[in-house]
Design a protein around this motif. Structure first.
Motif, PDB file in Angstrom:
ATOM      1  N   THR A  12       0.861  -1.182   0.000  1.00 13.01           N
ATOM      2  CA  THR A  12       0.000   0.000   0.000  1.00 13.01           C
ATOM      3  C   THR A  12       0.898   1.233   0.000  1.00 13.01           C
ATOM      4  O   THR A  12       1.440   1.612   1.044  1.00 13.01           O
ATOM      5  CB  THR A  12      -0.910   0.018   1.250  1.00 13.01           C
ATOM      6  N   PRO A  16      -2.301   7.691  -1.879  1.00 12.26           N
ATOM      7  CA  PRO A  16      -3.551   6.932  -1.976  1.00 12.26           C
ATOM      8  C   PRO A  16      -4.076   6.756  -3.395  1.00 12.26           C
ATOM      9  O   PRO A  16      -4.973   5.937  -3.622  1.00 12.26           O
ATOM     10  CB  PRO A  16      -4.540   7.759  -1.135  1.00 12.26           C
ATOM     11  N   TYR A  18      -2.811   5.240  -5.786  1.00  7.98           N
ATOM     12  CA  TYR A  18      -2.567   3.890  -6.306  1.00  7.98           C
ATOM     13  C   TYR A  18      -3.683   2.919  -5.898  1.00  7.98           C
ATOM     14  O   TYR A  18      -4.069   2.036  -6.669  1.00  7.98           O
ATOM     15  CB  TYR A  18      -1.198   3.371  -5.852  1.00  7.98           C
ATOM     16  N   ILE A  19      -4.190   3.103  -4.690  1.00  6.27           N
ATOM     17  CA  ILE A  19      -5.324   2.275  -4.261  1.00  6.27           C
ATOM     18  C   ILE A  19      -6.566   2.649  -5.086  1.00  6.27           C
ATOM     19  O   ILE A  19      -7.361   1.788  -5.468  1.00  6.27           O
ATOM     20  CB  ILE A  19      -5.585   2.446  -2.739  1.00  6.27           C
ATOM     21  N   GLU A  20      -6.697   3.932  -5.401  1.00  9.49           N
ATOM     22  CA  GLU A  20      -7.819   4.371  -6.266  1.00  9.49           C
ATOM     23  C   GLU A  20      -7.722   3.703  -7.630  1.00  9.49           C
ATOM     24  O   GLU A  20      -8.736   3.300  -8.215  1.00  9.49           O
ATOM     25  CB  GLU A  20      -7.779   5.895  -6.469  1.00  9.49           C
ATOM     26  N   GLY A  44      -2.892  -4.382   0.073  1.00  5.38           N
ATOM     27  CA  GLY A  44      -2.453  -3.457  -0.959  1.00  5.38           C
ATOM     28  C   GLY A  44      -3.405  -3.306  -2.129  1.00  5.38           C
ATOM     29  O   GLY A  44      -4.630  -3.380  -1.986  1.00  5.38           O
ATOM     30  N   LEU A  45      -2.814  -3.092  -3.307  1.00  4.94           N
ATOM     31  CA  LEU A  45      -3.638  -2.909  -4.507  1.00  4.94           C
ATOM     32  C   LEU A  45      -4.422  -4.179  -4.817  1.00  4.94           C
ATOM     33  O   LEU A  45      -5.556  -4.115  -5.317  1.00  4.94           O
ATOM     34  CB  LEU A  45      -2.764  -2.534  -5.717  1.00  4.94           C
ATOM     35  N   ALA A  48      -7.536  -4.196  -2.887  1.00 10.91           N
ATOM     36  CA  ALA A  48      -8.426  -3.123  -3.351  1.00 10.91           C
ATOM     37  C   ALA A  48      -9.129  -3.495  -4.655  1.00 10.91           C
ATOM     38  O   ALA A  48     -10.308  -3.181  -4.845  1.00 10.91           O
ATOM     39  CB  ALA A  48      -7.630  -1.827  -3.522  1.00 10.91           C
TER      40      ALA A  48
END
Ligand code: AMP
Length: 193
Positions: A12, A16, A18-20, A44-45, A48
């Protein structure tokens, strides 16, 4: 494409966005009726993507080695979670279950998966599209390196476009759906090699 294998970071990042990026991908795939096949992690991603796809009613199949289940990083909410013994078996399952490969920002594990998808395409072990979501230019250095390999001659001209790169996810998915398989090394004339 009924299912796509999504490769992305298990970390992560502090930023933020990257999570979006991962959540947008999960939502978009589910919205298009495309199932997500991925590494089965909850962090992490990876987590998500899975959370967003599931929340949007999508199918999510996780393929995870037993060692990572033991480390308690498996996502327990997947539509289906397959446990495998080795990383080789895992990657074979990614290939068998999916109609294409989509790479989001990530680290070394993500790179391992992306390069294998490209390499297997060159060799003719699969004929599926290999997409790179160049979110906010994250992969600009990688794209430059692929160009360098092609310019020097390590990447054959016929295979230069195997990697489908786009910074717009919808356009990338459309381009992946329209992908025409490349001629693999096994079907090239000797003088072309
Ligand atoms: P990385 O980019 O190094 O974070 O590695 C992410 C990729 O490797 C994912 O697409 C997964 O298939 C695999 N992977 C690495 N770490 C994990 C984890 N904690 N849980 C599940 N899969 C992982």
């Amino acid at each position: 494409m009924n299912r796509i294998a999504v490769y992305c970071g298990s970390a992560t990042p502090a930023d933020p966005s990257y999570i979006e990026c991962a959540a947008l991908t999960g939502r978009t795939l589910a919205g298009r009726g495309i199932g997500t096949v991925y590494g089965g992690g909850r962090l992490g991603l990876m987590g998500a993507v899975a959370d967003a796809a599931l929340a949007a009613g999508g199918e999510v199949i996780g393929i995870i080695p037993q060692a990572l289940v033991d480390a308690e990083v498996a996502h327990r909410g997947c539509t289906r979670l397959e446990t495998v013994t080795t990383m080789h078996e895992r990657k074979q399952r990614f290939t068998d279950l999916s109609d294409g490969f989509l790479t989001l920002p990530g680290g070394t594990g993500t790179m391992d998966e992306l390069w294998e998808a490209m390499s297997w395409s060159q060799l003719g072990y699969h004929t599926k599209p290999v997409g790179l979501f160049n979110w906010q230019g994250f992969y600009d250095p990688l794209v430059a390196f692929v160009d360098r390999m092609a310019d020097v001659g390590f990447l054959r001209a016929q295979h230069r476009d195997i990697l489908i790169v786009d910074s717009d996810l919808d356009r990338l998915l459309e381009r992946m759906a329209a992908y025409q398989p490349h001629v693999p090394i096994t079907r090239m004339a000797r003088e072309e090699l």
